[in-house]
Design an enzyme around this catalytic site. Structure first.
Site, mmCIF file in Angstrom:
data_model
loop_
_atom_site.group_PDB
_atom_site.id
_atom_site.type_symbol
_atom_site.label_atom_id
_atom_site.label_comp_id
_atom_site.label_asym_id
_atom_site.label_seq_id
_atom_site.Cartn_x
_atom_site.Cartn_y
_atom_site.Cartn_z
ATOM 1 N N LYS A 31 -4.612 -2.437 -8.183
ATOM 2 C CA LYS A 31 -4.143 -2.437 -9.578
ATOM 3 C C LYS A 31 -3.688 -3.819 -10.026
ATOM 4 O O LYS A 31 -3.924 -4.217 -11.165
ATOM 5 C CB LYS A 31 -3.013 -1.424 -9.766
ATOM 6 C CG LYS A 31 -1.714 -1.813 -9.091
ATOM 7 C CD LYS A 31 -0.579 -0.904 -9.479
ATOM 8 C CE LYS A 31 0.702 -1.345 -8.793
ATOM 9 N NZ LYS A 31 1.118 -2.713 -9.168
ATOM 10 N N THR A 32 -3.005 -4.560 -9.135
ATOM 11 C CA THR A 32 -2.513 -5.884 -9.521
ATOM 12 C C THR A 32 -3.682 -6.813 -9.827
ATOM 13 O O THR A 32 -3.648 -7.594 -10.781
ATOM 14 C CB THR A 32 -1.638 -6.482 -8.404
ATOM 15 O OG1 THR A 32 -0.618 -5.541 -8.061
ATOM 16 C CG2 THR A 32 -0.985 -7.775 -8.858
ATOM 17 N N ASP A 218 2.826 -3.765 -16.105
ATOM 18 C CA ASP A 218 2.552 -3.372 -14.725
ATOM 19 C C ASP A 218 3.598 -2.351 -14.268
ATOM 20 O O ASP A 218 4.704 -2.288 -14.807
ATOM 21 C CB ASP A 218 2.595 -4.613 -13.830
ATOM 22 C CG ASP A 218 2.006 -4.361 -12.455
ATOM 23 O OD1 ASP A 218 1.322 -3.337 -12.271
ATOM 24 O OD2 ASP A 218 2.222 -5.197 -11.553
ATOM 25 N N GLU A 219 3.247 -1.543 -13.259
ATOM 26 C CA GLU A 219 4.160 -0.533 -12.683
ATOM 27 C C GLU A 219 4.755 0.353 -13.792
ATOM 28 O O GLU A 219 5.959 0.641 -13.799
ATOM 29 C CB GLU A 219 5.283 -1.208 -11.880
ATOM 30 C CG GLU A 219 4.804 -2.064 -10.716
ATOM 31 C CD GLU A 219 4.286 -1.259 -9.538
ATOM 32 O OE1 GLU A 219 4.211 -0.013 -9.651
ATOM 33 O OE2 GLU A 219 3.941 -1.871 -8.522
ATOM 34 N N GLN A 249 3.412 7.977 -8.014
ATOM 35 C CA GLN A 249 4.361 7.105 -7.323
ATOM 36 C C GLN A 249 5.633 6.871 -8.140
ATOM 37 O O GLN A 249 6.338 5.885 -7.929
ATOM 38 C CB GLN A 249 3.689 5.767 -6.985
ATOM 39 C CG GLN A 249 2.527 5.909 -6.016
ATOM 40 C CD GLN A 249 1.976 4.577 -5.559
ATOM 41 O OE1 GLN A 249 2.625 3.833 -4.830
ATOM 42 N NE2 GLN A 249 0.766 4.263 -5.993
ATOM 43 N N ARG A 596 1.677 4.035 2.652
ATOM 44 C CA ARG A 596 1.999 2.697 3.165
ATOM 45 C C ARG A 596 1.168 2.383 4.406
ATOM 46 O O ARG A 596 1.081 1.232 4.825
ATOM 47 C CB ARG A 596 3.490 2.600 3.575
ATOM 48 C CG ARG A 596 4.544 2.827 2.502
ATOM 49 C CD ARG A 596 4.314 2.049 1.250
ATOM 50 N NE ARG A 596 3.547 2.833 0.285
ATOM 51 C CZ ARG A 596 2.871 2.318 -0.722
ATOM 52 N NH1 ARG A 596 2.806 1.016 -0.890
ATOM 53 N NH2 ARG A 596 2.209 3.090 -1.563
#
Length: 713
Positions: A31-32, A218-219, A249, A596
């Protein structure tokens, strides 16, 4: 600028430049990369001036990384792009326009320490008797009120007026007056004052709306309502907004994050487009299969299944331990197996839902000579409340000066000046500090007399106890230490002390045939000291990482262990009582933990009684939800299928079907074959809270051991 190395969905998201765009980016889906490629596309391919672009993220680290990557992609063309955290963006707005709110442009931004000191001065002037913990709580509540845009008058007219002390509200009123009078703003003001500018000063808003033609966030799943209002004001005219995030998330609701903001994005922007990034570049397919099946039980989400071109990898290992000690010893043994395969400890992460769960884990790692580091917290035996309790016990057993000083320091109104005077007098009399206190009671302060008298009584009582756990509980309960933690809402500290009781109970059981009373407590305290010293002497920098799941957001490790998958722990008791939305957040937390892992995933839970939950441990409903075909089952009981266990069947019937109306009601008298008679104090879904002489316990309401003796209608 070449985007051919992006996958098809990433390309579509990058090239969609106009209007509202929602990018649902699964864990490890890049995504980044998409967000900085999109900014680069606007600048390089569409010739948008970089100073017309605002990118907002949540941490300085993320903002700096984005700036660095943009520079790699388009060089100096990107240098005027606004890439900021919410707070940093608001500072720039306020430096330009805060004068319309009565401040000057050189306003002072105070940090948390400054804020606490200002509150201390207010409290001192009002002559309120607050300890440091209550001051921190007042500070947190002021932040809450500010972020919910509640003025002093608003709070009076809300439920908070009844729930919190009038003194807190008076402090809030003075604090609100103090800051502008002294040209100061705190971190909460940065957002709230910017929102005030946008909502009440049209000319200021229009200036900033014209400044930015494109806004990217973002996020976005971690955004709260205040932050969203700020962004919404900025994009009202051009509607060119791109948000990137994953509702699966959203795990920071306690900080105000609202999953519905990303879920309902198309309600705010009806003509918006949605792109789903579900190709994972991080994990094996077996790990993703576990994550996919787990999160599919949530209803409040946008459906997506993560897939990868990586290897399928090994199955997730699930361990069922007879006790928490068996569970953590298994973790240690599995880590040693990884080390034998030349895996570095730095590539291994152990996650847990609550800090107190690190205690058995630390002991197992130390006993197996495995170096570790704890992030976001102290090692278990280094935590304040644990050191306090051990100091009490060491004062009783050894009477050493270090422990005695720590205990004296816990008394309100007794500072180091008083303590140093007492130490000097004890040295002049060639006595230990505790000996001096016990032989000179009449000359002491009343509060110290009370402590010394208490220690004398319980030093004598210790002789009559066989189990040090029961003694320690009685000793601390009668001293009101545990009650003080409860009254001060120190829930995590209280959990840690209860976990210490679990540790002591195991030690009691292991040494029941050889030691008791004072001798048992002496041996225990010596062993604890060895654990602490062994940990301090660990110099190797290659270490396993230990942390809570909330601290692990955004991280990735080759091998991940998730421990404590028990009902009442994960999901925690509070979430179970609050209902579906809270359970779904807990499930998202576990989903974040699972994703993770890159190469190997290990899950575990145990049986036995827990002093923290005050109940017997059952496997988490989340473990039940994972298809057994995805798991490699490991068990002390050598079960072919863990789901055949009696406790699992009971839990499945209780937690995954609608709760039936309880047969009990508050006030019923219960007879229990072990605990004796008790009174029902609360009904908790499928459980019942009962007060026995030995303490309050939470029991399964349909258990055959519970018999009704008398009902007070």
């Amino acid at each position: 600028m070449n985007i051919n190395h992006l996958n098809e969905e990433q390309k579509l998201a990058v090239l969609s430049s106009e209007g509202a765009n929602r990018i649902i980016a699964g864990a490890g889906s890049g995504k980044t990369r998409v967000i900085f490629y999109k900014i680069a596309h606007l600048i390089h391919n569409l010739a948008i001036s970089s100073n017309q672009i605002l990118a907002v993220t949540f941490t300085n680290k993320a903002a700096n990384e984005m700036k660095s990557r943009l520079n790699e992609l388009v060089g100096d063309q990107s240098k005027y792009t606004w890439v900021h955290t919410y707070h940093a963006f608001c500072v720039r707005v306020l430096r330009n326009d805060i004068v319309v709110l009565g401040y000057t442009k050189d306003f002072i931004i105070i940090d948390t320490v400054d804020k606490i000191n200002i509150l201390k001065d207010i409290i001192k002037n009002k002559q309120y008797n607050f300890d440091s913990n209550e001051i921190k709580k007042v500070s947190s509540m002021i932040s809450y009120w500010k972020n919910h845009q509640l003025s002093y008058r608003d709070v009076i007219n809300s439920d908070f007026y009844h729930e919190h002390k009038q003194q807190w509200l008076e402090i809030y009123k003075i604090y609100l007056q103090y800051l502008p009078k002294n040209n100061m703003v705190d971190f909460d003001d940065l957002l709230t004052l910017t929102l005030e500018l946008f909502s009440h000063h049209t000319e200021v808003l229009q200036k900033w709306q014209k400044r930015f033609s494109y806004v990217l966030v973002d996020e976005f799943q971690d955004t709260n309502e205040l932050q969203f209002e700020l962004i919404n004001y900025l994009v009202k005219i051009h509607q060119n907004i791109t948000v990137v995030g994953d509702p699966d998330q959203t795990i920071y609701s306690f900080w105000g994050a609202k999953a519905r903001l990303i879920l309902d994005f198309d309600n705010y922007f009806p003509n918006g487009k949605t792109f789903i990034l579900n190709q994972n570049y991080r994990s094996t397919q077996n790990i993703l299969d576990v994550a996919n099946i787990l999160i599919s039980y949530n209803h409040s989400r946008i459906a997506k299944d993560l897939f990868t071109m990586n290897d399928r990898g090994s199955k997730t290992k699930l361990y069922h331990g007879n006790t928490s000690i068996h569970e953590t010893n298994w973790v240690a043994k599995e880590i040693k197996k990884l080390v034998e395969k030349k895996i570095l400890l730095n590539n291994i992460l152990i996650l847990y839902h609550a800090n107190y769960l690190s205690r058995d884990l630390e002991e197992a790692l130390i006993n197996n000579y495995i170096n570790y580091r704890i992030y976001g917290g102290f090692n278990f035996f280094e935590r304040k409340e644990i050191k306090d309790v051990l100091a009490y016990l060491k004062t009783l057993v050894y009477g050493d000066q270090l422990s005695t000083v720590r205990v004296l320091n816990l008394i309100k109104g007794v500072g180091m000046t008083t303590i140093n005077n007492l130490i000097e007098q004890s040295q002049n009399n060639h006595q230990s500090l505790l000996e001096y206190l016990m032989l000179n009671v009449a000359s002491l302060k009343p509060s110290i007399i009370e402590l010394v008298t208490y220690l004398k009584v319980w030093k004598e009582k210790l002789k009559s106890y066989e189990k040090m756990t029961l003694f320690s509980q009685d000793f601390l309960n009668n001293d009101n230490y545990l009650q003080q933690l409860a009254d001060g809402f120190e829930e995590e500290r209280l959990e840690n002390v209860k976990e210490l009781f679990n540790h002591m109970e195991n030690y009691d059981l292991q040494n029941a045939d050889s030691l008791q009373g004072m001798e048992l407590l002496q041996h225990y305290l010596q062993e604890v000291s060895l654990y602490v010293e062994q940990d301090k002497n660990s110099a190797n920098q290659d270490k396993v990482s230990l942390m809570t799941i909330h601290n692990a957001k955004g991280l990735e490790y080759d091998f991940v262990f998730i421990i404590g998958l028990n009902e009442g722990i994960f999901p925690n008791t509070l979430s179970i009582e609050e209902g579906i939305s809270a359970i779904e957040e807990e499930r998202r937390v576990l989903y974040v933990a699972i994703t993770r892992a890159r190469k190997g995933l290990f899950l575990s839970y145990s049986e036995g009684f827990s002093y923290v939950t005050n109940n017997y441990r059952l496997p988490s409903r989340f473990v039940i939800e994972i298809n057994p075909s995805l798991l490699e089952l490991k068990s002390d009981k050598q079960l072919e299928d863990t789901k055949r266990s009696l406790s699992w069947t009971i839990l499945k019937n209780i937690s995954l079907t609608p709760a039936k109306k309880s047969q009990w009601k508050t006030g019923d008298i219960i007879q229990h074959s072990t605990f004796g008679k008790g009174i029902v104090t609360n009904i908790l879904n499928s459980n019942v809270e009962v007060a026995f002489n030995s303490g309050i316990k939470v029991l399964r309401s349909n258990h055959p051991l519970l018999k009704k003796v008398l009902s007070e209608d």
